[in-house]
Design a protein around this motif. Sequence first.
Motif, PDB file in Angstrom:
ATOM      1  N   LEU A   1       4.946 -10.925   4.671  1.00 37.28           N
ATOM      2  CA  LEU A   1       4.991 -11.878   4.222  1.00 37.28           C
ATOM      3  C   LEU A   1       3.974 -11.995   3.219  1.00 37.28           C
ATOM      4  O   LEU A   1       4.340 -12.056   1.921  1.00 37.28           O
ATOM      5  N   VAL A   2       2.987 -12.846   3.816  1.00 34.31           N
ATOM      6  CA  VAL A   2       1.630 -13.402   3.019  1.00 34.31           C
ATOM      7  C   VAL A   2       1.114 -12.079   2.202  1.00 34.31           C
ATOM      8  O   VAL A   2       0.535 -12.027   0.956  1.00 34.31           O
ATOM      9  N   ALA A   3       1.551 -10.866   2.899  1.00 32.88           N
ATOM     10  CA  ALA A   3       0.992  -9.397   2.897  1.00 32.88           C
ATOM     11  C   ALA A   3       1.104  -8.890   1.454  1.00 32.88           C
ATOM     12  O   ALA A   3       0.946  -8.721   0.299  1.00 32.88           O
ATOM     13  N   PHE A   4       2.682  -8.714   1.927  1.00 30.87           N
ATOM     14  CA  PHE A   4       3.134  -8.214   0.763  1.00 30.87           C
ATOM     15  C   PHE A   4       3.268  -8.919  -0.617  1.00 30.87           C
ATOM     16  O   PHE A   4       3.483  -8.622  -1.769  1.00 30.87           O
ATOM     17  N   ASN A   5       2.989 -10.592   0.013  1.00 27.88           N
ATOM     18  CA  ASN A   5       3.106 -11.248  -1.307  1.00 27.88           C
ATOM     19  C   ASN A   5       2.252 -10.467  -2.640  1.00 27.88           C
ATOM     20  O   ASN A   5       1.722 -11.258  -3.393  1.00 27.88           O
ATOM     21  N   GLN A   6       0.743 -10.871  -1.860  1.00 24.87           N
ATOM     22  CA  GLN A   6      -0.506 -10.137  -2.172  1.00 24.87           C
ATOM     23  C   GLN A   6      -1.059  -9.255  -1.874  1.00 24.87           C
ATOM     24  O   GLN A   6      -2.069  -8.665  -2.541  1.00 24.87           O
ATOM     25  N   LYS A   7       0.727  -7.682  -2.186  1.00 24.32           N
ATOM     26  CA  LYS A   7       0.349  -6.686  -2.558  1.00 24.32           C
ATOM     27  C   LYS A   7      -0.910  -5.766  -1.223  1.00 24.32           C
ATOM     28  O   LYS A   7      -1.388  -4.869  -2.027  1.00 24.32           O
ATOM     29  N   ASN A   8      -0.823  -6.111  -0.433  1.00 24.78           N
ATOM     30  CA  ASN A   8      -2.557  -6.025   0.877  1.00 24.78           C
ATOM     31  C   ASN A   8      -1.327  -4.874   1.491  1.00 24.78           C
ATOM     32  O   ASN A   8      -1.036  -4.672   2.200  1.00 24.78           O
ATOM     33  N   ARG A   9      -1.722  -4.185   1.288  1.00 23.24           N
ATOM     34  CA  ARG A   9      -1.198  -2.069   1.480  1.00 23.24           C
ATOM     35  C   ARG A   9      -1.448  -1.956   2.859  1.00 23.24           C
ATOM     36  O   ARG A   9      -0.459  -1.890   3.664  1.00 23.24           O
ATOM     37  N   HIS A  10      -2.589  -2.409   3.148  1.00 25.54           N
ATOM     38  CA  HIS A  10      -3.452  -1.530   3.895  1.00 25.54           C
ATOM     39  C   HIS A  10      -3.445  -2.783   5.346  1.00 25.54           C
ATOM     40  O   HIS A  10      -2.377  -2.506   6.456  1.00 25.54           O
ATOM     41  N   LYS A  11      -2.803  -4.458   4.924  1.00 27.63           N
ATOM     42  CA  LYS A  11      -2.428  -5.357   5.640  1.00 27.63           C
ATOM     43  C   LYS A  11      -0.934  -4.945   6.247  1.00 27.63           C
ATOM     44  O   LYS A  11      -0.722  -5.171   7.109  1.00 27.63           O
TER      45      LYS A  11
ATOM     46  N   LYS B   1      12.019  -5.969  11.870  1.00 27.41           N
ATOM     47  CA  LYS B   1      11.697  -4.965  12.088  1.00 27.41           C
ATOM     48  C   LYS B   1      12.544  -3.852  11.023  1.00 27.41           C
ATOM     49  O   LYS B   1      11.773  -3.378  10.192  1.00 27.41           O
ATOM     50  N   LEU B   2      13.754  -3.638  10.385  1.00 28.59           N
ATOM     51  CA  LEU B   2      14.109  -3.457   9.513  1.00 28.59           C
ATOM     52  C   LEU B   2      13.189  -4.217   8.187  1.00 28.59           C
ATOM     53  O   LEU B   2      12.696  -3.127   6.685  1.00 28.59           O
ATOM     54  N   SER B   3      13.061  -5.270   7.639  1.00 23.77           N
ATOM     55  CA  SER B   3      12.517  -6.066   6.431  1.00 23.77           C
ATOM     56  C   SER B   3      11.100  -5.370   6.326  1.00 23.77           C
ATOM     57  O   SER B   3      10.242  -4.834   5.455  1.00 23.77           O
ATOM     58  N   SER B   4      10.604  -5.475   7.852  1.00 25.31           N
ATOM     59  CA  SER B   4       9.057  -4.387   7.639  1.00 25.31           C
ATOM     60  C   SER B   4       8.741  -3.404   7.420  1.00 25.31           C
ATOM     61  O   SER B   4       7.857  -3.192   6.431  1.00 25.31           O
ATOM     62  N   LEU B   5       9.565  -2.389   7.282  1.00 27.32           N
ATOM     63  CA  LEU B   5       9.125  -1.219   7.057  1.00 27.32           C
ATOM     64  C   LEU B   5       9.890  -0.392   5.482  1.00 27.32           C
ATOM     65  O   LEU B   5       9.973  -0.113   5.372  1.00 27.32           O
ATOM     66  N   LEU B   6      10.755  -1.836   5.420  1.00 25.11           N
ATOM     67  CA  LEU B   6      11.331  -1.948   3.188  1.00 25.11           C
ATOM     68  C   LEU B   6       9.823  -2.349   2.646  1.00 25.11           C
ATOM     69  O   LEU B   6       9.468  -1.664   1.756  1.00 25.11           O
ATOM     70  N   ILE B   7       9.281  -3.349   3.551  1.00 25.39           N
ATOM     71  CA  ILE B   7       8.330  -3.785   2.476  1.00 25.39           C
ATOM     72  C   ILE B   7       7.001  -2.948   2.535  1.00 25.39           C
ATOM     73  O   ILE B   7       6.247  -2.176   2.362  1.00 25.39           O
ATOM     74  N   ASN B   8       6.926  -2.468   3.598  1.00 26.98           N
ATOM     75  CA  ASN B   8       5.545  -0.142   3.912  1.00 26.98           C
ATOM     76  C   ASN B   8       6.018   0.183   2.990  1.00 26.98           C
ATOM     77  O   ASN B   8       5.093   0.907   2.170  1.00 26.98           O
ATOM     78  N   ALA B   9       7.482   0.445   2.868  1.00 20.83           N
ATOM     79  CA  ALA B   9       7.836   1.978   2.002  1.00 20.83           C
ATOM     80  C   ALA B   9       7.519   1.328   0.596  1.00 20.83           C
ATOM     81  O   ALA B   9       7.279   2.004  -0.150  1.00 20.83           O
ATOM     82  N   ILE B  10       7.936   0.146   0.413  1.00 23.65           N
ATOM     83  CA  ILE B  10       8.112  -0.140  -0.669  1.00 23.65           C
ATOM     84  C   ILE B  10       6.320  -0.248  -1.276  1.00 23.65           C
ATOM     85  O   ILE B  10       6.356   0.990  -2.165  1.00 23.65           O
ATOM     86  N   LEU B  11       5.437  -1.052  -0.799  1.00 20.57           N
ATOM     87  CA  LEU B  11       4.005  -1.084  -0.969  1.00 20.57           C
ATOM     88  C   LEU B  11       3.560   0.145  -1.242  1.00 20.57           C
ATOM     89  O   LEU B  11       2.453   0.299  -1.937  1.00 20.57           O
TER      90      LEU B  11
ATOM     91  N   TYR C   1      12.110 -13.527  -2.008  1.00 19.19           N
ATOM     92  CA  TYR C   1      11.544 -12.930  -0.695  1.00 19.19           C
ATOM     93  C   TYR C   1      13.103 -11.562  -1.244  1.00 19.19           C
ATOM     94  O   TYR C   1      12.313 -10.563  -1.464  1.00 19.19           O
ATOM     95  N   THR C   2      14.730 -12.290  -1.194  1.00 20.63           N
ATOM     96  CA  THR C   2      15.175 -11.012  -0.952  1.00 20.63           C
ATOM     97  C   THR C   2      15.526 -10.374  -2.820  1.00 20.63           C
ATOM     98  O   THR C   2      15.826  -8.996  -2.713  1.00 20.63           O
ATOM     99  N   LEU C   3      14.879 -11.080  -3.474  1.00 23.77           N
ATOM    100  CA  LEU C   3      15.171 -10.868  -5.414  1.00 23.77           C
ATOM    101  C   LEU C   3      14.254  -9.808  -4.903  1.00 23.77           C
ATOM    102  O   LEU C   3      14.021  -8.560  -5.905  1.00 23.77           O
ATOM    103  N   GLN C   4      12.992  -9.955  -4.191  1.00 24.70           N
ATOM    104  CA  GLN C   4      11.769  -9.016  -4.569  1.00 24.70           C
ATOM    105  C   GLN C   4      11.782  -7.791  -3.883  1.00 24.70           C
ATOM    106  O   GLN C   4      11.722  -6.744  -4.636  1.00 24.70           O
ATOM    107  N   LEU C   5      12.473  -7.792  -2.497  1.00 23.85           N
ATOM    108  CA  LEU C   5      12.697  -6.692  -1.569  1.00 23.85           C
ATOM    109  C   LEU C   5      13.897  -5.790  -2.933  1.00 23.85           C
ATOM    110  O   LEU C   5      14.212  -4.359  -2.273  1.00 23.85           O
ATOM    111  N   PHE C   6      14.679  -6.614  -2.908  1.00 19.74           N
ATOM    112  CA  PHE C   6      15.748  -5.325  -3.995  1.00 19.74           C
ATOM    113  C   PHE C   6      15.320  -4.811  -5.238  1.00 19.74           C
ATOM    114  O   PHE C   6      15.707  -3.832  -5.796  1.00 19.74           O
ATOM    115  N   CYS C   7      14.582  -5.789  -5.974  1.00 20.52           N
ATOM    116  CA  CYS C   7      14.037  -5.495  -7.170  1.00 20.52           C
ATOM    117  C   CYS C   7      12.935  -4.539  -7.111  1.00 20.52           C
ATOM    118  O   CYS C   7      13.949  -3.378  -7.754  1.00 20.52           O
TER     119      CYS C   7
END
Length: 264
Positions: free
Chosen positions: A78-88, A106-116, A146-152
């Motif tokens: 969540l922190v890495a996503f907030n910081q837009k740290n792709r590698h992390k 796990k699903l949320s993690s997949l989505l975060i990784n795919a987005i960034l 968090y949900t809004l950011q992922l949806f957006c």
Amino acid sequence: MEIGTMLRNKRKMLGLTQDQFIHGIISKSFYSKVERGLNEISANDLLALLAANNINLNDFVNNTDSGSKSDRLKVEILVAFNQKNRHKVQELNKKIQVSNCDQTIKLSSLLINAILNNELDKISLSTRNEIKRKLFNVEKWWNNVYTLQLFCNSMLIFNFDELTFYMEQLAKQKDISTISFDAQRLIGSICINYFHNCYKNHQTDDAKCGYQIIENLAKLPDLTIYRIIKNYYQALFTGNLKEANEIIEFFKDYDLKEIYKVLP
């Protein structure tokens, strides 16, 4: 140990009531459910709470027993996503997928990784459908940063009818102007993305719910840009090309290339 339990332990260690601990960042009723494991806290809100109470993030993540590895991974991504740290995010996603984290994480993690990492197109249809079911399984999702950011950022995995369904849900919320500024900003961005989908799908009449949502945002200067872009799409969709062009010229006058170059 759940994140809510970790927060409760920190709060009690500091000798603070829930009201004192939240500093008005989120509502007491919402936070109370976080401590009881009934609500998910967003990355932004978690970071804000820790900062407001002078709690070091690394200490918070690491000062847990070995049985809470999944929670540490959840907080870290969540922190890495907030910081837009792709590698992390890539590294943490790999760890989460082979961990004992539950399927929602796990699903949320997949989505975060795919987005960034611009890999939404690599998510399989079955996984997309499961993400859609899980993403909005949050109480008052329209008030969860968090949900809004992922949806957006993941609107491309939704078809137009699905997007319209969630936009209509948003339009029914009359208290949008009272939620956090970050949440309102994300809602404004979601509306702009939706207007573009209306344009692409030749469904301009459906944009009305988006107009309503933006009008329900707080009358704050920092949110004015969403109203101006809303006025542009409204003029374009109703055939008022003179007004639409005037708004484009306004953006050009102020050299707002990142806006006028992506407008249809």
